[in-house]
Enzyme design. Structure first.
Site, PDB file in Angstrom:
ATOM      1  CD  GLU A   1      -2.805  -1.339   2.374  1.00 46.96           C
ATOM      2  OE1 GLU A   1      -2.737  -0.480   3.263  1.00 46.96           O
ATOM      3  OE2 GLU A   1      -3.597  -2.279   2.422  1.00 46.96           O
TER       4      GLU A   1
ATOM      5  CD  GLU B   1      -4.571  -8.001   1.480  1.00 42.09           C
ATOM      6  OE1 GLU B   1      -5.437  -7.366   2.113  1.00 42.09           O
ATOM      7  OE2 GLU B   1      -3.355  -7.738   1.561  1.00 42.09           O
TER       8      GLU B   1
HETATM    9  C1  GLA Z   1      -4.922  -4.767   4.112  1.00 41.50           C
HETATM   10  C2  GLA Z   1      -3.678  -5.521   4.504  1.00 41.50           C
HETATM   11  C3  GLA Z   1      -4.009  -6.813   5.136  1.00 41.50           C
HETATM   12  C4  GLA Z   1      -5.164  -6.723   6.084  1.00 41.50           C
HETATM   13  C5  GLA Z   1      -6.330  -6.170   5.370  1.00 41.50           C
HETATM   14  C6  GLA Z   1      -7.529  -6.113   6.265  1.00 41.50           C
HETATM   15  O1  GLA Z   1      -5.425  -5.127   2.920  1.00 41.50           O
HETATM   16  O2  GLA Z   1      -2.802  -5.751   3.451  1.00 41.50           O
HETATM   17  O3  GLA Z   1      -2.896  -7.259   5.831  1.00 41.50           O
HETATM   18  O4  GLA Z   1      -4.831  -5.940   7.188  1.00 41.50           O
HETATM   19  O5  GLA Z   1      -5.979  -4.867   4.998  1.00 41.50           O
HETATM   20  O6  GLA Z   1      -7.559  -7.058   7.266  1.00 41.50           O
END
Ligand code: GLA
Length: 388
Positions: free
Chosen positions: A170, A275
């Site tokens: 991020e 994710e």
């Molecule tokens: C982000 C992070 C993850 C996790 C998600 C929400 O996407 O990369 O590690 O914390 O948020 O749980």
């Protein structure tokens, strides 16, 4: 699910041991049913790996049902939290490897592709990392040394065992510019280059990824492509990009997802959905990203399915997942894996983000670990692709 069967069986048996025999039969029936449930990792074999983010109860097998489901369904795993800086390296010089060791051992025992998450992030990183002894911002050299030591120690410990690392998480704002994090402010914009170099030095065989959310949005996609091209031009050892995939019922569109995978694939990078979950609840505010620091207050209108998911939403979720997996399958060869963020609806962070205490239904398995219509829809997509 087999309550009726159990009820019928126990009724037919003499009373004394009926309950226990009934239970034994119930267990047999349910494990047979589980054994017959198709497996995501099998149906997508040859296309991409399918995985999930795991919590400690699952990989220590304290949650036996969860562990069994994971072994049956997935061939790649990511740790939900235990390798984040605040967990693995909470104090200067003090590392906490017990849970990460068990995470890696679980993956090895089950012959899974093991992902490490994450080395450089602005969240879930303790404040001391960015400060000197007096609490004032650390200087570039100090922070670079800390980053180097952290990566050497953590990546080095699992050298040859963790197959791929989310090196930087991020780093971009929604508008595609570099996020103003302490990493950027203290080290400068070469912090990404350094992080990838340190990780490569610690384990030259490991795959190294950049991971982010909202990468399907035009401005952020453009910024990410520029960033990745720049890193590649500098010879940075980057192997792939993770599109997080914290998505909603109607956003992003399948076309946007398709365009993002295509664009990253053209850079010659491995592309991953890292994710994946689909939020079925009303938006708490006009924001579709996944910034974990945001929060909003619980109100009944934001939690409409506390008593269960209406069938029409269940079916719409199945459609949504079918559409997404249809796109993923078009990119076999470029798309290396699809990892869900958690396993069952009950495990998901979306029950508590951005509003605490909601009941969300973002995954393919319900709160008791049973496959949902969305699971069946995803399996059908795989089957129809193989019969075409
Ligand atoms: C982000 C992070 C993850 C996790 C998600 C929400 O996407 O990369 O590690 O914390 O948020 O749980």
């Amino acid at each position: 699910m087999k309550k009726i069967a159990c009820h019928v069986v126990t009724k037919l048996l003499p009373t004394a041991c009926a309950a226990s025999v009934g239970l034994a039969i119930l267990l047999t029936i349910s494990s047979t049913a589980n054994a017959q449930t198709p497996s995501l990792k099998d149906v997508f074999k040859g296309a991409f790996l399918v995985g999930a983010a795991l919590n400690p109860a699952q990989f220590t097998e304290q949650d036996a049902r969860g562990a069994a489901l994971i072994k049956a369904q997935f061939n790649t795993i990511t740790p939900e939290n235990v390798l984040k800086w605040e967990r693995v390296h909470p104090q200067p010089g003090s590392y906490s490897f017990e849970l990460p060791d068990r995470y890696v051992a679980f993956g090895e025992r089950n012959h899974m592709f093991i992902v490490g998450h994450t080395l450089v992030w602005h969240n879930q990183t303790p404040a001391w990392v960015f400060q000197d002894d007096k609490g004032i911002p650390a200087d570039r050299e100090t922070l670079l040394k800390r980053l180097h030591d952290h990566i050497q120690t953590v990546v080095g410990r699992y050298k040859g065992r963790i197959n791929g690392w989310d090196v930087v998480n991020e780093a971009l704002e929604e508008d595609g510019t570099l996020r103003q994090t302490p990493w950027l402010k203290i080290i400068g914009d070469d912090y990404l280059v350094k992080a990838f170099q340190f990780a490569h030095e610690a384990d030259p065989q490991a795959e190294l990824y950049y991971n982010d959310y909202s990468l399907e949005n035009e401005a952020k996609l453009k910024g990410a492509l520029e960033l990745l091209r720049k890193l590649q031009a500098q010879g940075v050892p980057i192997s792939g990009v993770g599109i997080q995939g914290h998505w909603h019922m109607d956003s992003p569109s399948n076309e946007q997802v398709n365009a993002a995978i295509t664009a990253f694939g053209k850079l010659g990078l491995k592309v991953m959905i890292t994710e994946l979950d689909v939020d079925v609840l009303p938006l708490a505010f006009q924001y579709m990203g996944a910034d974990v620091t945001l929060s909003a207050e619980l109100q009944p209108k934001l939690n409409p399915y506390a008593k269960g998911l209406p069938n029409e939403v269940q079916q719409a979720l199945a459609q949504r997942y079918a559409g997404l997996f249809g796109v993923f399958l078009k990119h076999r060869g470029v798309l290396q894996r699809v990892t869900f963020w958690c396993v069952t609806d009950g495990d998901s962070w979306l029950n508590n983000w951005p509003v605490k205490g909601r009941t969300n239904y973002p995954l393919l398995f319900d709160r008791s670990g049973q496959p949902k219509p969305a699971f069946d829809a995803v399996i059908r997509v795989a089957h129809s692709a193989t019969t075409q």
